[in-house]
Design an enzyme around this catalytic site. Sequence first.
Site, PDB file in Angstrom:
ATOM      1  CB  SER A  44      36.368 140.580  66.422  1.00 29.43           C
ATOM      2  OG  SER A  44      36.383 141.938  66.788  1.00 29.43           O
ATOM      3  CG  HIS A  48      40.137 140.629  59.415  1.00 26.38           C
ATOM      4  ND1 HIS A  48      38.941 141.303  59.438  1.00 26.38           N
ATOM      5  CD2 HIS A  48      40.636 140.727  60.669  1.00 26.38           C
ATOM      6  CE1 HIS A  48      38.735 141.791  60.654  1.00 26.38           C
ATOM      7  NE2 HIS A  48      39.750 141.452  61.436  1.00 26.38           N
ATOM      8  CB  VAL A 171      61.572 139.503  79.967  1.00 24.57           C
ATOM      9  CG1 VAL A 171      62.926 140.097  79.578  1.00 24.57           C
ATOM     10  CG2 VAL A 171      61.415 138.098  79.387  1.00 24.57           C
ATOM     11  CB  CYS A 444      29.704 123.954  87.073  1.00 22.99           C
ATOM     12  SG  CYS A 444      30.186 125.251  85.929  1.00 22.99           S
TER      13      CYS A 444
END
Lengths: 479, 396
Positions: A44, A48, A171, A444
């Site tokens: 989001s 917070h 890794v 574009c």
Amino acid sequence: MNVVVVGAGIVGAAIARKLSMYDLNLIILEKQPEAGWGITKANSGIVHAGYDDPPGTLRASLCSRGNMMYEEMCKQLKVDFKRIGSLVVAFTGDEVKVLHELMRRGELNNVKGLKLLDREEVLSLEPRLNGNVIAALYAETAGITEPWMVAIACVENAVQNGAKFLPNTKVIGFEIVKERIRYVLTDSDKIPADVVINATGMESDLLAKLAGVYHPPLHPRRGQYILIDKNAGNIVNSVIFPTPTEDSKGILVLPTVDGGTLIGPNAEDLSDRERESVSTTLEGLREVLEKASHLVPHLPVNRVIKTFAGLRPETPSKDFYITAETSPWGFVNVGGMRSPGLTAAPAIAEYVVEYLIPEKLHISLTRKKDFNPERRKIPHPADSTPEKWHEMIARDKRWGRIVCACNEVTEMEIREAIRRGARTLDAIKFRTRAMFGKCQGGFCTHRIMKILAEETGQALEDVLKAEAGSWILNGKVRP
Amino acid sequence: MAAALGAAEQGVEVLLVEREDRNGGVLNQCIHNGFGLHYFREELTGPEYAERFMKLIESRNIRTFTGAHVWKLAPFENTAFIVSESGIYDVYFDALVVTTGARERPFGALMIPGDRPAGIFTAGLAQRFVNIENHLPGKRALILGSGDIGLIMARRLTLEGMEVVGVVERLPYPGGLERNVQQCLVDFDIPLYLSHTVTGVEGKGRLERVYISEVDDEFKPVKGTEKVFEVDTLILSVGLIPQTEILKNFVEIDPKTFGFITSNTGRTSLDSVFAAGNDVIIYDLVDYVSTEGYTAGKHAALHALRKVTPSRRIPIIPGENIGVLFPRFYEEQEDLRIYVRVRKPLENVRVVVEPGIYSRKFDRVAPNEMITFTIPSEKIPPSLNRILVEVEKDEG
């Protein structure tokens, strides 16, 4: 001292930036082509306030501290951050009780600027809210940012200060000798390491296992989102939450930093084998739309430009899992980065570098004298004055060539993003907002592909959208 | 270009601002024929049609400014701020014509569930790649939406060596012109799935699979009717959206279609601002766009010359069965050319303009073919409070 940060999501990137303040040999590994492309890319984007985390948990203390650090960090990194405040809205008496509980938690978590508002006060702040609202908890310190840009900027700033960034590097194991990590083994190299930071997001339990270290098991919780074009205008002015349940903060409606509106996420717990499942579903998108429409009726569905899904790593205890291991010595877990991981990231970095490493690993780090916290942003002349833009064009005419008309991105911005490491269309999109507007690249894409091909010396048909295999063109029509 | 021409012919100085390096817009990539039958009385390709206008405007007092982007418009101050590689310009105008056309509805707007792989193109972007950039967008394609450009791309991609496995249309009838259904699909044995829609896309990296289902009357997928296509390419022809955002805070815009609301002279709700073409309504033919562009240019020039004062605007109301209607106001200094798109296919109907202005019988009308007709201004009493356009059952 060799320190390897594995994972350049928001948490790994913030830790890397913090580490780059010190005299050490720092390497950042990322399996994706760009920083911030995992969990960081699809959430989001909220910083917070910190009232909803259970007091006493690690996430509660790191969230409120992180919130306090954001403004300065974003100022230094030249990333958009807007402290627009948040409202948790209540429609029933029972929900009002929850607001009081959140207020109490917030005070325990040391969150400033909390206020209970009555119906009239709420509606005067947010006139488009469902009129059945009866009260709300206002948190003035909540804000919004562009999470992937925070990660990219942290990595750029770390690199500016001497770190080495290796994208497209996975890794695959560790070389451990006498309970000490010696090397990180990647799919292409063997990298000397004294300390390893495990910031691998959705995979941190798996990486810990490779090192023979305990980490609580993760499962993905998927959240789906719908993005509304900025041309729909301001729908809400602050972050609008429903009253949370024990399990989830619920489906929100919030502005994005560039003026659009985001709704979501729902919460679906997936199995631990679905760690890459970022598909949207019919039911999920429907749920998002339904619940968001309950908060804010008459959402302009005809202005939707994008739907997407992201994952959050959940542990059974629902808390962050941050440890410095001594067997093998030097392995640092920074896992379970569920919400509010984005908010907490700078505080986590501080906790790891200023507390865990010196206190638990007994390493004393020396600060660099010449650390430069300031990142130079890719200039976006459409945000500046006509005089300034004119000057820029006089210096280089490519500042005057608009490539993405929807978001007014110039050719020079595209080229600068490529010079800073963008190698795919999505990388350019997330760094410049080209192809991010109302036409979503319809006008574009071909132009951006040509610039990318030219800058990198690739053939046009070799340009990728995002990860390996995401080819766009299938060769020439005729030779 | 038509608006520039219409304005220049009134003797005003005209600046034509174009963001591409070449005038003509999407015509330049429409290398198929079928353009110009009404306007030039001959059949031309898109680039040929554009070239006709380039020649026409060359001979007039028109300056063209290509590679130029309108950054900001201040219509109350009669000023446009223009960005180009030679710098920033403030341009003063007495009248403005906005001919910004339309954009294609993007994939994200359709809220189709699934992954977000490469290989999903709007038809116009795919057309650009094939016809101008000389690159194929994939190997095997499904097309969603049977609008004209979707149909034309089905043919084009087939001719250029891609396999097109079908065209999917959620309505029970095609969206494009009849002639295109015949020439682009039937002639090439490409199946058309009417009353179907895409219900999911899958692919890691590149598109691998597309799911379609039959839909009911409310466009909801019908269970048990799912089909899967193994394709690497999905082409979207799912509608055009008028590009009006640059003036969204200044003039009246239709909240549903996003088109400018104009009168028959092209005038918007601001006296000095005119608009014409696909930024007003989505037309079937470029010929219609040119006609209305020319008209808007002419009236913008007359406004600039202060030769006419805006007359009273009589509202034109869409009545029964009308989906799209142009214009929305009538001004007496121009004939009334009406363009109508019906909501659904109908038989034995009458198109009427009330009160008693016009009436014509049609055996069959459908949304994919616009109805257009002209009412001379002398037939419209200037004292009317409103004009109503409807399509009604023909009782006779």
